[in-house]
Design an enzyme around this catalytic site. Structure first.
Site, PDB file in Angstrom:
ATOM      1  N   SER A  95     -11.529 -14.606 -48.932  1.00 53.62           N
ATOM      2  CA  SER A  95     -12.776 -14.942 -48.262  1.00 53.62           C
ATOM      3  C   SER A  95     -13.968 -14.322 -48.986  1.00 53.62           C
ATOM      4  O   SER A  95     -14.198 -14.609 -50.159  1.00 53.62           O
ATOM      5  CB  SER A  95     -12.704 -14.498 -46.795  1.00 53.62           C
ATOM      6  N   ASP A 224      -8.502 -24.526 -42.539  1.00 55.00           N
ATOM      7  CA  ASP A 224      -9.338 -23.324 -42.518  1.00 55.00           C
ATOM      8  C   ASP A 224     -10.631 -23.645 -41.782  1.00 55.00           C
ATOM      9  O   ASP A 224     -11.438 -24.448 -42.244  1.00 55.00           O
ATOM     10  CB  ASP A 224      -9.626 -22.882 -43.955  1.00 55.00           C
ATOM     11  N   HIS A 253      -7.517 -19.708 -41.852  1.00 59.33           N
ATOM     12  CA  HIS A 253      -8.196 -18.791 -42.763  1.00 59.33           C
ATOM     13  C   HIS A 253      -7.401 -17.498 -42.960  1.00 59.33           C
ATOM     14  O   HIS A 253      -7.372 -16.951 -44.060  1.00 59.33           O
ATOM     15  CB  HIS A 253      -9.588 -18.463 -42.211  1.00 59.33           C
TER      16      HIS A 253
END
Length: 289
Positions: A95, A224, A253
């Site tokens: 991320s 996601d 995610h």
């Protein structure tokens, strides 16, 4: 606690366990190095040296008022790598940590890097613009700012539902994972976490991606809800020569935590396979299989 002190006097906490080829894990927002505990145990037991740090204003690192930006994040990472004299390094970023890893390359090159793995990563650009119509509207990030400012305790706990896909029918909810996410977020400094929202949403990593010249693997869930795959990995993989994308049908995610067995096996295979092949796309086993 082991720390390094950066040039602007921020203390960066890190974990450094085991021996062998080093793997350095960079965490997402609003988390800390603890998000990688499963992977650090798994790879440490298999003969790797495993390192993870708390980004400034996250976790146990200094809660700085200034300097909560991607340039400082990347330079902090460089200082850690140099202080520990890491070479032949595998960099893994999830991320926002993916943005940190890519921006590190843009600013410091790949002389010490053997491989890069970008997991649900934010590059090239999350914000929707005329040139990036597949990105997310600014209102989404303004909502994250508002939630963080007004009641981050509730906001972080609620965020676990889309983060881990717990809002999807049939998902197996772990209250422990939710509470760990909440705790990691609450330990961080609110000013730095607030500033970081701009860094993961509005920084354009296109030129950084083009500088990557080592074998690179993108791993991304196609469900996601935090970093949608279309404007992220599917676009980013086209900017890195020879890079590959492995998609996880149904993956959210936070799949490195919710489906650590699949993720760890795929990461280990990439590390051990030798030079990456020049093919742009792989379809992975569904995470709910």
């Amino acid at each position: 606690m082991p720390t390094i002190t950066t040039r602007d006097n921020a203390e960066i906490f890190y974990k450094d366990w085991g021996s062998g080829q080093p793997i350095l894990f960079s965490h997402g927002w609003p988390l800390s190095a603890d998000a990688w505990d499963n992977q650090m145990l798994f790879f440490g037991e298999r003969g790797f040296r495993v390192i993870a740090h708390d980004r400034r204003s996250h976790g146990r690192s200094s809660q700085t008022w200034d300097g909560n930006d991607m340039d400082h994040y990347a330079d902090d990472l460089a200082e850690l790598i140099e202080a520990l004299d890491l070479r032949d390094l595998i960099l893994v970023g999830h991320s926002t940590g993916g943005g940190e890893v890519v921006h590190y390359v843009g600013r410091h090159g790949t002389d010490r890097i053997a491989r890069i793995v970008l997991v649900g990563a934010v590059p090239p650009l999350m914000l929707q613009t005329e040139a990036n119509p597949g990105g997310l509207p600014r209102a989404v990030f303004d909502g994250i700012r508002q939630g963080t400012r007004d009641d981050r305790s509730k906001f972080f706990l609620d965020l676990t539902d889309p983060f881990y896909g717990y809002n999807r029918p049939g998902s197996e909810i772990s209250e422990g994972v939710r509470q760990s996410f909440w705790l990691q977020g609450m330990i961080g400094g609110i000013k730095g976490l607030y500033d970081c929202i701009h860094e993961f949403s509005e920084v354009d990593y296109t030129e950084d991606l083009k500088r990557i010249d080592v074998p690179t693997l993108f791993l991304h869930g196609d469900d996601d809800q935090i970093v949608p795959i279309g404007a992220a990995a599917r676009a980013a993989v086209q900017l890195v020569p020879g890079a590959r994308l492995k998609e996880y049908p149904g993956g959210g995610h936070g799949f490195p935590q919710t489906h650590s067995g699949i993720f760890n096996a795929d990461l280990l295979q990439f590390i051990e396979e030798g030079e990456a092949q020049s093919r742009p796309f792989i379809l992975a086993t569904p995470v709910n299989a």
